[in-house]
Design a protein around this motif. Structure first.
Motif, PDB file in Angstrom:
ATOM      1  N   ARG A 118       0.251 -39.069   3.994  1.00 38.50           N
ATOM      2  CA  ARG A 118      -0.650 -38.891   5.127  1.00 38.50           C
ATOM      3  C   ARG A 118      -1.769 -37.945   4.694  1.00 38.50           C
ATOM      4  N   PRO A 119      -2.650 -38.437   3.823  1.00 39.86           N
ATOM      5  CA  PRO A 119      -3.691 -37.567   3.277  1.00 39.86           C
ATOM      6  C   PRO A 119      -4.807 -37.341   4.288  1.00 39.86           C
ATOM      7  N   GLY A 120      -5.191 -36.095   4.447  1.00 45.63           N
ATOM      8  CA  GLY A 120      -6.340 -35.785   5.283  1.00 45.63           C
ATOM      9  C   GLY A 120      -7.621 -35.890   4.476  1.00 45.63           C
ATOM     10  N   VAL A 121      -8.660 -36.460   5.095  1.00 48.26           N
ATOM     11  CA  VAL A 121      -9.918 -36.638   4.385  1.00 48.26           C
ATOM     12  C   VAL A 121     -10.513 -35.284   4.022  1.00 48.26           C
ATOM     13  N   ASP A 122     -10.461 -34.330   4.936  1.00 47.53           N
ATOM     14  CA  ASP A 122     -11.019 -33.011   4.649  1.00 47.53           C
ATOM     15  C   ASP A 122     -10.216 -32.288   3.565  1.00 47.53           C
ATOM     16  N   TYR A 123      -8.876 -32.507   3.533  1.00 52.17           N
ATOM     17  CA  TYR A 123      -8.048 -31.882   2.482  1.00 52.17           C
ATOM     18  C   TYR A 123      -8.421 -32.426   1.104  1.00 52.17           C
ATOM     19  N   LEU A 124      -8.550 -33.756   0.979  1.00 49.67           N
ATOM     20  CA  LEU A 124      -8.914 -34.339  -0.310  1.00 49.67           C
ATOM     21  C   LEU A 124     -10.324 -33.932  -0.727  1.00 49.67           C
ATOM     22  N   ALA A 125     -11.223 -33.803   0.220  1.00 51.64           N
ATOM     23  CA  ALA A 125     -12.590 -33.401  -0.109  1.00 51.64           C
ATOM     24  C   ALA A 125     -12.618 -31.976  -0.654  1.00 51.64           C
ATOM     25  N   ARG A 126     -11.838 -31.063  -0.031  1.00 49.55           N
ATOM     26  CA  ARG A 126     -11.793 -29.692  -0.537  1.00 49.55           C
ATOM     27  C   ARG A 126     -11.087 -29.617  -1.886  1.00 49.55           C
ATOM     28  N   LYS A 127     -10.051 -30.406  -2.066  1.00 52.76           N
ATOM     29  CA  LYS A 127      -9.275 -30.327  -3.314  1.00 52.76           C
ATOM     30  C   LYS A 127     -10.084 -30.854  -4.497  1.00 52.76           C
ATOM     31  N   LEU A 163      -2.892 -49.438  -1.107  1.00 48.20           N
ATOM     32  CA  LEU A 163      -2.550 -48.665   0.088  1.00 48.20           C
ATOM     33  C   LEU A 163      -2.579 -49.583   1.296  1.00 48.20           C
ATOM     34  N   VAL A 164      -1.630 -49.389   2.201  1.00 50.86           N
ATOM     35  CA  VAL A 164      -1.623 -50.131   3.475  1.00 50.86           C
ATOM     36  C   VAL A 164      -1.357 -49.145   4.593  1.00 50.86           C
ATOM     37  N   TYR A 165      -1.854 -49.480   5.778  1.00 52.77           N
ATOM     38  CA  TYR A 165      -1.647 -48.628   6.946  1.00 52.77           C
ATOM     39  C   TYR A 165      -0.216 -48.774   7.454  1.00 52.77           C
ATOM     40  N   ARG A 166       0.433 -47.657   7.723  1.00 53.85           N
ATOM     41  CA  ARG A 166       1.627 -47.673   8.573  1.00 53.85           C
ATOM     42  C   ARG A 166       1.221 -47.391  10.015  1.00 53.85           C
ATOM     43  N   SER A 167       0.318 -46.439  10.161  1.00 51.96           N
ATOM     44  CA  SER A 167      -0.293 -46.170  11.470  1.00 51.96           C
ATOM     45  C   SER A 167      -1.686 -45.611  11.213  1.00 51.96           C
ATOM     46  N   LYS A 168      -2.652 -46.020  12.019  1.00 51.14           N
ATOM     47  CA  LYS A 168      -4.030 -45.619  11.822  1.00 51.14           C
ATOM     48  C   LYS A 168      -4.339 -44.390  12.672  1.00 51.14           C
ATOM     49  N   GLY A 169      -5.092 -43.455  12.071  1.00 50.91           N
ATOM     50  CA  GLY A 169      -5.432 -42.225  12.774  1.00 50.91           C
ATOM     51  C   GLY A 169      -6.316 -42.469  13.979  1.00 50.91           C
ATOM     52  N   THR A 170      -6.172 -41.593  14.940  1.00 51.64           N
ATOM     53  CA  THR A 170      -6.941 -41.716  16.185  1.00 51.64           C
ATOM     54  C   THR A 170      -7.514 -40.371  16.566  1.00 51.64           C
ATOM     55  N   ARG A 171      -8.425 -40.409  17.521  1.00 52.77           N
ATOM     56  CA  ARG A 171      -9.004 -39.186  18.067  1.00 52.77           C
ATOM     57  C   ARG A 171      -8.658 -39.118  19.546  1.00 52.77           C
ATOM     58  N   LEU A 172      -7.911 -38.105  19.926  1.00 50.60           N
ATOM     59  CA  LEU A 172      -7.523 -37.927  21.320  1.00 50.60           C
ATOM     60  C   LEU A 172      -8.149 -36.646  21.850  1.00 50.60           C
ATOM     61  N   ARG A 173      -8.699 -36.750  23.036  1.00 52.84           N
ATOM     62  CA  ARG A 173      -9.359 -35.595  23.633  1.00 52.84           C
ATOM     63  C   ARG A 173      -8.307 -34.555  23.983  1.00 52.84           C
ATOM     64  N   ARG A 214      -5.800 -37.133  14.527  1.00 51.74           N
ATOM     65  CA  ARG A 214      -4.542 -37.485  13.866  1.00 51.74           C
ATOM     66  C   ARG A 214      -4.857 -38.306  12.618  1.00 51.74           C
ATOM     67  N   ALA A 215      -4.324 -37.865  11.472  1.00 49.83           N
ATOM     68  CA  ALA A 215      -4.592 -38.541  10.209  1.00 49.83           C
ATOM     69  C   ALA A 215      -3.812 -39.843  10.129  1.00 49.83           C
ATOM     70  N   SER A 216      -4.354 -40.777   9.386  1.00 48.17           N
ATOM     71  CA  SER A 216      -3.679 -42.064   9.186  1.00 48.17           C
ATOM     72  C   SER A 216      -2.483 -41.876   8.240  1.00 48.17           C
ATOM     73  N   VAL A 217      -1.440 -42.664   8.493  1.00 53.48           N
ATOM     74  CA  VAL A 217      -0.238 -42.659   7.644  1.00 53.48           C
ATOM     75  C   VAL A 217      -0.265 -43.924   6.806  1.00 53.48           C
ATOM     76  N   PHE A 218      -0.157 -43.773   5.461  1.00 50.40           N
ATOM     77  CA  PHE A 218      -0.231 -44.897   4.537  1.00 50.40           C
ATOM     78  C   PHE A 218       1.110 -45.111   3.860  1.00 50.40           C
ATOM     79  N   GLU A 219       1.208 -46.258   3.235  1.00 51.34           N
ATOM     80  CA  GLU A 219       2.341 -46.560   2.348  1.00 51.34           C
ATOM     81  C   GLU A 219       1.775 -46.969   0.992  1.00 51.34           C
ATOM     82  N   ARG A 220       2.329 -46.406  -0.069  1.00 52.24           N
ATOM     83  CA  ARG A 220       1.916 -46.808  -1.425  1.00 52.24           C
ATOM     84  C   ARG A 220       2.542 -48.158  -1.756  1.00 52.24           C
ATOM     85  N   VAL A 221       1.709 -49.104  -2.153  1.00 56.56           N
ATOM     86  CA  VAL A 221       2.136 -50.491  -2.343  1.00 56.56           C
ATOM     87  C   VAL A 221       1.694 -50.946  -3.735  1.00 56.56           C
TER      88      VAL A 221
END
Length: 425
Positions: free
Chosen positions: A63-72, A93-103, A108-115
């Motif tokens: 479940r990699p965060g885009v901001d985490y990978l950008a800083r790293k 990579l495939v989606y297990r669940s896609k991230g969403t934005r809730l007010r 919420r970051a997307s959850v992937f599976e290594r394929v």
């Protein structure tokens, strides 16, 4: 892969829990050239993609965060999004669940599976069991194992991205002093010489080329080690000796120009000990002590004597090779047997008449008489052999002891082997 096949329930690949195997597939996709990004104006599948894939493979939960990978990786978030999209398009990579934005709850970051895509298994002959995304590998084709080994080395290596090049004008704080705003200066310009000053190309170069003429000559140390290696390989009692130690022993002889045959002839001019050689280097140093200053004539004399002794020893032992093969015809064998019988009869010693009985006479002897007989046998060992033939070996051992009888029999065997008989006819 189209967007519809980038989900876990629609993918044709297989899920892998081994980060190393997944990185092998990433490197194979990168090197095979089968994948082309759908975006024409974006980044390409390259070192940055592999670096992001390595960071994803190190995560326990994918479940990699885009901001985490950008800083790293010190890249922009849009760059991370581009390369995550390329990993999904390549079927890695495939989606297990896609991230969403809730007010009110945050992003919420997307959850992937290594394929691992199916094309990787088919190209490398990997056999799997099971169905769907939960297939498991059970083997690989032998012809592709070398390629799998190379991919494994790449997967174990940490990817390094090239640093970004900075423009030369970034560090320039002011314009050069010449009244203009240009960044160039006449001091850093290069001028080509005129054609009149150039060489015509027909002249010969003043630098002489070195010509290699055969192997290099050995220096003093190399000559010492060369003579030592020859000594340990040619002289039998020096086999297994330390070459540096033998080189130290033979340093004066190597400097004087001795050959290995001269060293061996002088060292073996003294008979070898019967107990063998316990310290080869010490024996060699003792036998060659003070002989390094010998003249070439003296060395040649030693070599001649050594060769003559070797030839004589070979002649002495050459006749024993044919003892086991006798004449084949019956008449010749009969004549040979008669000749040997005549020789034995002629050379047989005259046995003295002994009036002692096989057993009773020994018991009748006094202690002083036994001591006198043993003293006489010590001076004349042939008496023991006579008693062995007259009384028998058992009574002779009682009279002279087992040690004295064994020594007499061994001496008789040595004399019989070394004796040269004269023909009887």
């Amino acid at each position: 892969m189209p967007p519809a096949h980038q989900w876990l329930h629609t993918t044709t690949g297989r899920i892998t829990t081994c980060a190393h195997s997944w990185m092998q597939a990433v490197h194979w996709i990168h090197g095979s050239g089968l994948y082309t990004p759908a975006r024409n104006n974006g980044p390409k599948f390259g070192p940055t993609t592999i670096a992001i894939a390595q960071e994803i493979s190190a995560l326990k939960e994918c479940r990699p965060g885009v901001d985490y990978l950008a800083r790293k990786l010190k890249v922009a978030e849009r760059t991370v999004q581009y390369h995550l999209g390329m990993l999904r398009e390549a079927g890695l990579l495939v989606y297990r669940s896609k991230g969403t934005r809730l007010r009110g709850e945050g992003n919420r970051a997307s959850v992937f599976e290594r394929v691992i895509p199916t094309v990787f298994d088919e190209a490398l002959g990997i056999r799997t069991i099971g169905e769907g995304a939960t297939r498991r590998p059970v083997g690989a084709a032998p012809e592709h194992r070398s390629l799998l080994g190379k991919l494994a080395k790449k997967a174990a290596r940490k990817a390094r991205r090239r640093p970004r090049r900075k423009s030369s004008s970034a560090n320039r704080l002011c314009t050069p002093m010449q009244g203009g705003s240009t960044g160039t200066s006449t001091a850093d310009r290069t001028y080509l010489p005129s054609e009149s000053k150039l060489a015509s190309g027909n002249g010969k170069s003043s630098a002489k080329k070195s010509v290699k003429r055969g192997p290099r000559k050995l220096n003093k140390i190399g000559r010492r080690y060369q003579l030592a290696r020859q000594a340990t390989s040619v002289i039998p009692w020096l086999h297994g000796a330390s070459v540096p130690r033998i080189a130290w022993v033979l340093k004066d002889f190597a400097d004087a120009g001795w050959t290995i045959r001269e060293v061996q002839a002088v060292a073996e001019s003294i008979p070898m000990p019967a107990y063998g050689v316990k310290r080869p280097s010490g024996m060699l140093a003792d036998r060659l002590r003070g002989k390094a200053a010998m003249t070439p004539a003296m060395r040649a004399a030693y070599v001649a004597m050594w060769e003559e002794s070797r030839a004589a020893a070979k002649d002495r032992h050459s006749g024993y090779d044919d003892l086991g093969t006798g004449p084949k015809s019956p008449a010749a064998r009969r004549a040979m047997d008669e000749a040997f019988a005549a020789i034995r009869e002629r050379l047989a010693p005259q046995m003295p008449e002994v009036e002692l009985s096989p057993l009773g006479s020994i018991d009748d002897l006094t202690r002083q008489e036994v001591l006198d007989l043993r003293a006489e046998a010590a001076a004349k060992p042939d008496l023991i052999l006579d008693m062995v033939q007259a009384l028998g070996e058992q009574d002779a051992r009682r009279l002279y002891t087992n040690r004295a009888v064994d020594q007499a029999l061994a001496l008789e065997a040595i004399n019989a082997r070394n004796a040269t008989y004269a023909p009887a006819f």
